[in-house]
Design a protein around this motif. Structure first.
Motif, PDB file in Angstrom:
ATOM      1  N   MET A  68       0.832  -1.174  -0.019  1.00  0.00           N
ATOM      2  CA  MET A  68      -0.071   0.127  -0.043  1.00  0.00           C
ATOM      3  C   MET A  68       0.749   1.239  -0.146  1.00  0.00           C
ATOM      4  SD  MET A  68      -3.069  -1.284  -0.243  1.00  0.00           S
ATOM      5  CE  MET A  68      -3.859   0.137  -0.038  1.00  0.00           C
ATOM      6  N   ALA A  69       2.165   1.054   0.244  1.00  0.00           N
ATOM      7  CA  ALA A  69       3.052   2.274   0.522  1.00  0.00           C
ATOM      8  C   ALA A  69       3.597   2.722  -1.029  1.00  0.00           C
ATOM      9  CB  ALA A  69       4.155   1.949   1.445  1.00  0.00           C
ATOM     10  N   SER A  70       4.012   3.869  -1.016  1.00  0.00           N
ATOM     11  CA  SER A  70       4.576   4.603  -2.219  1.00  0.00           C
ATOM     12  C   SER A  70       6.015   4.509  -2.067  1.00  0.00           C
ATOM     13  CB  SER A  70       3.986   5.771  -2.539  1.00  0.00           C
ATOM     14  OG  SER A  70       4.228   6.947  -1.431  1.00  0.00           O
ATOM     15  N   ALA A  71       6.431   4.367  -0.843  1.00  0.00           N
ATOM     16  CA  ALA A  71       7.971   4.302  -0.895  1.00  0.00           C
ATOM     17  C   ALA A  71       8.463   3.502   0.461  1.00  0.00           C
ATOM     18  CB  ALA A  71       8.404   5.813  -0.994  1.00  0.00           C
ATOM     19  N   THR A  72       9.774   3.209   0.421  1.00  0.00           N
ATOM     20  CA  THR A  72      10.195   2.588   1.445  1.00  0.00           C
ATOM     21  C   THR A  72      11.702   3.584   1.794  1.00  0.00           C
ATOM     22  OG1 THR A  72       9.799   0.183   1.120  1.00  0.00           O
ATOM     23  CG2 THR A  72      11.470   0.451   2.274  1.00  0.00           C
ATOM     24  N   VAL A  73      11.570   3.898   3.004  1.00  0.00           N
ATOM     25  CA  VAL A  73      12.250   4.849   3.513  1.00  0.00           C
ATOM     26  C   VAL A  73      13.366   4.305   4.491  1.00  0.00           C
ATOM     27  CG1 VAL A  73      11.273   7.048   2.826  1.00  0.00           C
ATOM     28  CG2 VAL A  73      11.037   6.033   5.285  1.00  0.00           C
ATOM     29  N   VAL A  74      14.602   4.308   4.263  1.00  0.00           N
ATOM     30  CA  VAL A  74      15.822   3.528   4.945  1.00  0.00           C
ATOM     31  C   VAL A  74      16.416   4.605   5.609  1.00  0.00           C
ATOM     32  CG1 VAL A  74      17.648   1.925   4.590  1.00  0.00           C
ATOM     33  CG2 VAL A  74      15.766   1.696   3.128  1.00  0.00           C
ATOM     34  N   TYR A  75      16.634   4.548   6.901  1.00  0.00           N
ATOM     35  CA  TYR A  75      17.583   5.466   7.823  1.00  0.00           C
ATOM     36  C   TYR A  75      18.709   4.651   8.173  1.00  0.00           C
ATOM     37  CZ  TYR A  75      13.683   8.790   8.195  1.00  0.00           C
ATOM     38  OH  TYR A  75      12.800   9.990   7.745  1.00  0.00           O
ATOM     39  N   THR A  76      19.625   5.614   7.697  1.00  0.00           N
ATOM     40  CA  THR A  76      21.040   4.663   7.760  1.00  0.00           C
ATOM     41  C   THR A  76      22.193   5.113   8.868  1.00  0.00           C
ATOM     42  OG1 THR A  76      21.787   6.254   6.338  1.00  0.00           O
ATOM     43  CG2 THR A  76      20.848   4.434   5.041  1.00  0.00           C
ATOM     44  N   ASP A  77      21.661   6.209   9.548  1.00  0.00           N
ATOM     45  CA  ASP A  77      22.699   6.517  10.524  1.00  0.00           C
ATOM     46  C   ASP A  77      23.324   5.329  11.583  1.00  0.00           C
ATOM     47  OD1 ASP A  77      22.385   9.614  10.811  1.00  0.00           O
ATOM     48  OD2 ASP A  77      20.424   8.886  10.711  1.00  0.00           O
ATOM     49  N   ARG A  78      22.487   4.254  11.930  1.00  0.00           N
ATOM     50  CA  ARG A  78      22.799   3.142  12.544  1.00  0.00           C
ATOM     51  C   ARG A  78      22.986   1.807  11.732  1.00  0.00           C
ATOM     52  NH1 ARG A  78      22.670   4.223  17.831  1.00  0.00           N
ATOM     53  NH2 ARG A  78      22.509   1.729  18.460  1.00  0.00           N
ATOM     54  N   GLY A  79      23.535   2.089  10.454  1.00  0.00           N
ATOM     55  CA  GLY A  79      23.668   1.015   9.636  1.00  0.00           C
ATOM     56  C   GLY A  79      22.658   0.276   8.975  1.00  0.00           C
ATOM     57  N   ILE A  80      22.835  -0.429   8.094  1.00  0.00           N
ATOM     58  CA  ILE A  80      21.554  -1.344   7.669  1.00  0.00           C
ATOM     59  C   ILE A  80      21.779  -3.035   7.902  1.00  0.00           C
ATOM     60  CG2 ILE A  80      20.764  -2.171   5.350  1.00  0.00           C
ATOM     61  CD1 ILE A  80      21.673   0.549   4.031  1.00  0.00           C
ATOM     62  N   SER A  81      20.684  -3.482   8.663  1.00  0.00           N
ATOM     63  CA  SER A  81      20.693  -4.468   9.162  1.00  0.00           C
ATOM     64  C   SER A  81      20.060  -5.521   8.142  1.00  0.00           C
ATOM     65  CB  SER A  81      19.935  -4.712  10.423  1.00  0.00           C
ATOM     66  OG  SER A  81      18.175  -4.410   9.981  1.00  0.00           O
ATOM     67  N   ARG A  82      20.011  -6.817   8.434  1.00  0.00           N
ATOM     68  CA  ARG A  82      19.663  -7.909   7.733  1.00  0.00           C
ATOM     69  C   ARG A  82      18.265  -7.832   7.388  1.00  0.00           C
ATOM     70  NH1 ARG A  82      21.554 -12.611  10.898  1.00  0.00           N
ATOM     71  NH2 ARG A  82      19.661 -12.478  11.477  1.00  0.00           N
ATOM     72  N   GLY A  83      17.518  -7.474   8.458  1.00  0.00           N
ATOM     73  CA  GLY A  83      16.030  -7.277   8.273  1.00  0.00           C
ATOM     74  C   GLY A  83      15.789  -5.899   7.357  1.00  0.00           C
ATOM     75  N   MET A  84      16.652  -4.916   7.322  1.00  0.00           N
ATOM     76  CA  MET A  84      16.401  -3.872   6.622  1.00  0.00           C
ATOM     77  C   MET A  84      16.627  -4.079   5.030  1.00  0.00           C
ATOM     78  SD  MET A  84      18.236  -1.060   9.000  1.00  0.00           S
ATOM     79  CE  MET A  84      18.157   0.370   7.674  1.00  0.00           C
ATOM     80  N   HIS A  85      17.726  -5.135   4.965  1.00  0.00           N
ATOM     81  CA  HIS A  85      17.983  -5.462   3.383  1.00  0.00           C
ATOM     82  C   HIS A  85      16.912  -6.158   2.928  1.00  0.00           C
ATOM     83  CE1 HIS A  85      22.228  -4.405   2.680  1.00  0.00           C
ATOM     84  NE2 HIS A  85      22.659  -4.819   4.177  1.00  0.00           N
ATOM     85  N   GLN A  86      16.238  -7.308   3.920  1.00  0.00           N
ATOM     86  CA  GLN A  86      14.858  -7.859   3.212  1.00  0.00           C
ATOM     87  C   GLN A  86      13.954  -6.770   3.007  1.00  0.00           C
ATOM     88  OE1 GLN A  86      14.783 -10.392   6.980  1.00  0.00           O
ATOM     89  NE2 GLN A  86      13.868 -11.875   5.478  1.00  0.00           N
ATOM     90  N   GLY A  87      13.617  -5.806   3.573  1.00  0.00           N
ATOM     91  CA  GLY A  87      12.676  -4.659   3.221  1.00  0.00           C
ATOM     92  C   GLY A  87      12.942  -4.008   1.943  1.00  0.00           C
ATOM     93  N   ILE A  88      14.328  -3.670   1.928  1.00  0.00           N
ATOM     94  CA  ILE A  88      14.741  -3.173   0.728  1.00  0.00           C
ATOM     95  C   ILE A  88      14.564  -3.948  -0.545  1.00  0.00           C
ATOM     96  CG2 ILE A  88      16.771  -2.301  -0.619  1.00  0.00           C
ATOM     97  CD1 ILE A  88      18.023  -1.374   2.249  1.00  0.00           C
ATOM     98  N   GLU A  89      15.089  -5.102  -0.413  1.00  0.00           N
ATOM     99  CA  GLU A  89      14.926  -6.166  -1.647  1.00  0.00           C
ATOM    100  C   GLU A  89      13.459  -6.391  -1.938  1.00  0.00           C
ATOM    101  OE1 GLU A  89      16.732  -9.702  -0.278  1.00  0.00           O
ATOM    102  OE2 GLU A  89      18.880  -8.747  -0.351  1.00  0.00           O
ATOM    103  N   ARG A  90      12.487  -6.414  -1.115  1.00  0.00           N
ATOM    104  CA  ARG A  90      11.195  -6.453  -1.080  1.00  0.00           C
ATOM    105  C   ARG A  90      10.510  -5.320  -2.082  1.00  0.00           C
ATOM    106  NH1 ARG A  90       7.694  -9.319   1.657  1.00  0.00           N
ATOM    107  NH2 ARG A  90       5.973 -10.402   0.457  1.00  0.00           N
TER     108      ARG A  90
END
Length: 171
Positions: free
Chosen positions: A131-153
């Motif tokens: 339903m979202a128009s974008a995925t916003v990734v906040y990077t100050d604390r790094g990119i975790s495995r779970g975040m990578h899954q969200g980016i790939e999706r």
């Protein structure tokens, strides 16, 4: 006074931030009026969360739905404080953020330490992402495995992925 609110919030955030010093090293402590990398980082998070001078957008059809990606596992308390600051940043941008890692990990919902429940929470959050128009990734604390899954999706679903840092423009 805004600066007092930010300083008090920064002290609380600082208290739960991770310390990656050498084994046996003493955890740094807050110095009033001091400036260290850790204190400055805590102040940035606090300022983003407390930015009281900028009014929030009014509810209307103009809100942009976004999935918020930020770390959760590891230093959970500091990561939760960071995610709340990132949510506030989204709201100031006129976005309606969805952060499943803050919602589903509350007591009595799902246990992030249980692999099956963690997978279920991630899948539920990513399903909402349709339903979202974008995925916003906040990077100050790094990119975790779970975040990578969200980016790939998001990429697989051809959803816009934006990378952001609270340290940019939210000091």
């Amino acid at each position: 006074m805004k600066s007092d609110k930010i300083e008090n919030a920064a002290k609380r955030i600082f208290a739960v931030m991770s310390f990656a010093g050498p084994v046996g090293a003493v955890r740094p402590f807050w110095i009033d009026g001091g400036s260290s990398a850790q204190q400055d980082e805590a102040r940035r998070y606090a300022a983003a969360a407390i930015n009281v001078e900028t009014p929030l957008p009014q509810a209307s059809g103009s809100w942009r739905l976004v999935i918020l990606e930020s770390p959760f596992a590891g230093d959970v308390e500091a990561n939760q404080a960071y995610a709340r600051a990132a949510m506030r940043d989204c709201l100031y941008r006129g976005e309606a953020p969805y952060a499943s890692h803050l919602l589903y990990t509350q007591p009595g919902v799902l246990d992030d330490n249980d692999a099956d429940q963690r997978r279920q929470g991630i899948e539920a959050g990513l399903t909402w992402g349709k339903m979202a128009s974008a995925t916003v990734v906040y990077t100050d604390r790094g990119i975790s495995r779970g975040m990578h899954q969200g980016i790939e999706r998001a990429q697989a679903e051809r959803r816009l992925v934006e990378y952001r840092a609270l340290s940019e423009g939210n000091k």
